[in-house]
Scaffold this active site. Structure first.
Site, short mmCIF file in Angstrom:
data_model
loop_
_atom_site.label_atom_id
_atom_site.label_comp_id
_atom_site.label_asym_id
_atom_site.label_seq_id
_atom_site.Cartn_x
_atom_site.Cartn_y
_atom_site.Cartn_z
N GLY A 1 0.80 -1.23 0.00
CA GLY A 1 0.00 0.00 0.00
C GLY A 1 0.83 1.27 0.00
N GLU B 1 3.50 -5.77 7.31
CA GLU B 1 3.59 -7.16 7.73
C GLU B 1 4.95 -7.53 8.30
OE1 GLU B 1 2.18 -8.17 3.81
OE2 GLU B 1 0.53 -9.30 4.69
MO1 MOS Z 1 -2.80 -8.57 4.07
S1 MOS Z 1 -2.85 -10.43 4.90
O1 MOS Z 1 -2.44 -8.83 2.42
O2 MOS Z 1 -4.09 -7.63 4.48
#
Ligand code: MOS
Length: 723
Positions: free
Chosen positions: A510, A681
């Site tokens: 993002g 992540e």
């Molecule tokens: Mo993530 S698990 O691609 O929101």
């Protein structure tokens, strides 16, 4: 962290939408005032496998306020899942009520639409169903014969694994297991859908709007342009809102059937059975190393489960292809179809669980070699991704380990477990490496400039989403940076599928994608304005003056950013290292995470405050994997026993009271023009092994099955009063 009033990237400014959120003014999917709206609710199956023999909806239909009850009998025909499930993505379609088959406990079998939420809920209870029930497949062990390979990308090998093991002086073969877990964002899945004259407009909390509109258009066989999704705010996703789930299909079907806008809110119970989860993973590791610590072989074999009619697999072994210099390498993934809902992506799918297995195994092998686990990792560092045969665009893993060790006080660690004690406490230090792909994808944006006296206001539009991560803020900072205007003068409009297309929020892509898209739109605006006045590109001139010279009070431009050729020639990952100190009570097995130091190599940090939040969030979810999170499956009926937040436990603030988050200075221009790498992540990937390794260092007990509960530690033999 000190907050300074500043614009531009790199500053820790507060979230620009924060005030709206804390005052309740930010509207979430189910909160939009829509006239003439009615409510839908799903009815869930109470068996895990079988066929519906009858559904009696008459009593529900007679109830005051009930407008429709939809079942397989009256549902319209939708595009169904393809027969060959190994070749399609979970994201393609979301059919519901297309036949009488029940594949898992809690599957939607009917949908009630009523004037009020309460009427709909009550009517759901009056729907009478009979089944021809079969014994469900819910045990991995009983169904191992059905294991299959989920597509060509599931296996990987390099060199000769067996030769590598023979060459080794020290070997390790161990299996690590992680349970089913659920994402459970605070905001429930919800939608308000209006089907009007063949067109669909909905408020729905989807992470990726461009993918969601495709999925809805495919399911209903209508043009993609006729589907609009609006979601200005999303109260957490963690992967659970990546896919279009069946509640969206039910509400759309209902709105089409009765001709009114339909609101649906998935209940917390249904968030366990109907909106995805992380699957149970069993990971077998085989490693070999020379006496000097160089790895000779590394294999990572994962066995997991998927649904009977749908496929998803968590690529746990991917981390073992790229993290260390391993001449001989083998990675496989096998799936066993069970009568349990289809798993889905949950924060760092693959790496979160895969790193637990790999980084625990690395710690075990270091212990066998009598080598410091940091030295062992540094010995096997590589600047080339051997799995992809490409250099990394940037990789400061060694620096993360060294700088982290220094900050943490690693030199005070006792190599021998059980030797650092304070009263009843056994104290341990653990370390683990973090890694996660940091993708960058084609992204478009549109910027509208307005000259107001001598000030320029900018309005940026893109179909991006903010899942609580800070998208609004970093996009505003980017626009302020590239237009040279204060961040207060930037208005960010996101969360509408009619805005320019972005890849949405997911997979840690993002921030890099959104900001480069916004950058490109701003750069284009300035270039176009300069061109009109024959001003050379290199000349520095304020955007306000540019508008004045052009005699314009308003101007708009679009831009699309995409990965460069250099990007494609490299492997782009974020890296990190996590250091944990745990204190284990030797009598009760209770333990405390006393402190953590987390160091990241994640490119340019757009906003240290939101970046810090991302890492803290990842660490908290990762700590949850170790201390508490586990979804239990009832062994005969296949339903989930843990399906409220009262019995599915997550960490609280006190569990992670003392965390130091550090980012190394990095500016990765191969990754993208702004030098940004994803961090959503990264945090979760290192923490589980770091805690487990600290527990080993404290107790001498190697815990290979998550979560690590006090009773498991007692079972492992902490020998009350003896240790
Ligand atoms: Mo993530 S698990 O691609 O929101």
């Amino acid at each position: 962290m000190k907050t300074i009033k500043a614009s531009g990237i790199g500053n820790p400014i507060d979230r620009i939408e924060g005030h709206l959120k804390v005052t309740g003014k930010a509207k979430y999917a189910s909160e939009f005032p829509v006239e003439n709206m009615v409510y839908a609710q799903g009815v869930n199956s109470t068996i895990a496998k079988g066929k519906i023999t009858s559904i009696d909806t008459s009593e529900a239909e007679k109830l005051d306020g009930v407008l429709a009850v939809i079942t397989y009998k009256n549902a319209e025909k939708l595009k169904n899942y393809p027969k060959d499930m190994t070749n399609f993505s979970l994201t393609t379609v979301a059919p519901v009520f297309q036949d009488r088959q029940v594949h898992y406990y809690g599957q939607y079998i009917a949908c009630v639409v009523a004037e009020t939420f309460e009427q709909a809920q009550y009517a759901c209870r009056l729907v009478k169903v009979t089944y021809e029930e079969e014994t469900p497949d819910i045990h991995l062990d009983k169904n191992r014969g059905k294991a299959y390979k989920p597509g060509d990308s599931a296996d990987f090998s390099r060199g000769d694994m067996d030769a590598g093991m023979r060459e080794a002086d020290v070997t390790l073969e161990q299996t690590y297991t992680t349970p089913i877990e659920h994402q459970q964002p605070m905001e429930l899945h919800a939608a308000i859908v209006n089907w009007n004259d063949g067109k669909v407009k909905m408020y729905a909390n989807q992470q990726i709007l461009n993918q969601a509109t495709t999925s809805i258009s495919e399911t209903f066989g209508i043009p993609k342009e006729d589907v609009q999704i609006i979601t200005p705010y999303i109260g957490g996703g963690f992967g659970s809102k990546l896919n279009v789930y069946k509640h969206i299909t039910m509400a759309t079907m209902a709105s089409k059937m009765i001709g009114r806008p339909v609101q649906i809110t998935v209940t917390r119970h249904q968030m366990f059975t109907n909106t995805g989860m992380r699957q149970f993973d069993e990971q077998e590791m085989r490693l070999g190393a020379k006496k000097d610590g160089s790895l000779t072989a590394l294999a990572h074999h994962t066995t997991s489960h998927t649904a009977k009619n749908l496929q998803y697999f968590e690529a746990c072994g991917n981390v073992s292809k790229m993290l260390y210099k391993t001449p001989n390498n083998a990675v496989t993934h096998r799936l066993i179809p069970l009568n349990i809902q289809c798993p889905s992506s949950m924060r760092a799918p693959g790496e979160a669980t895969g790193s637990f297995a790999l980084e625990s195994a690395i710690d075990e092998l270091a212990w066998k070699l009598k080598m410091d686990p940091i030295d062992f990792r540094i010995k096997n560092d590589t600047q080339v991704d051997m799995g992809a045969d490409k250099p990394f665009s940037s990789r400061l893993l060694v620096e993360c380990l060294r700088i982290g060790a220094n900050k943490f006080g690693w030199e005070n660690r006792k190599m021998q477990p059980g030797t650092n004690k304070k009263g009843n406490w056994l104290i341990g230090y653990g370390v683990s490496a973090a890694s996660r792909r940091a993708p960058y994808m084609k992204t478009s944006a549109k910027v509208v400039l307005e000259l107001n006296e001598a000030a320029v206001n900018a309005n940026i539009k893109m179909d991006a989403t903010d899942i609580g991560t800070g998208t609004y803020t970093i996009v505003a900072q980017t626009v302020s940076e590239y237009l040279g205007i204060p961040v207060e003068n930037v208005k960010v409009e996101i969360g509408d599928s009619e805005f320019p297309v972005t890849p949405g929020s997911g997979g840690s892509w993002g921030a890099a994608s959104y900001c480069n898209g916004a950058r490109k739109a701003c750069e284009n605006a300035i270039a176009e304005l300069k061109k009109k006045q024959n001003i050379t590109e290199s000349e520095e001139i304020e955007v306000a003056e540019l508008l004045q010279q052009n005699n314009l009070t308003t101007f708009e431009a679009e831009g699309t950013a995409e990965p460069s050729e250099e990007y494609k020639k490299h492997s782009v990952f974020s890296f990190g290292a996590n250091f944990t100190e745990v204190w284990v009570d030797k009598d009760t097995g209770m333990y405390r995470i006393k402190r953590m130091v987390n160091v990241g190599s994640a490119g340019k940090i757009l906003n240290p405050k939101t970046a810090y939040g991302q890492i803290i969030g990842g660490l908290t979810m990762g700590a949850g994997m170790v201390i508490a999170e586990r979804t239990r499956v009832e062994p005969n009926y296949g339903n989930f026993i843990t399906r409220t937040l009262a019995d599915y436990h997550v960490p609280v603030n006190l569990d992670l009271a003392n965390i130091d988050v550090v980012f190394l200075p990095e500016d990765d221009k191969i990754a993208n023009e702004m030098g940004v790498k994803g961090i959503g992540e990264l945090g979760i990937t290192s923490v589980a092994a770091s805690i487990a390794n600290a527990i080993f260092n404290a107790t001498g007990k190697r815990m290979r099955d998550l979560p690590i509960t006090p009773e498991k530690l007692i079972e492992a033999g902490l020998e009350p009063g003896v240790a």
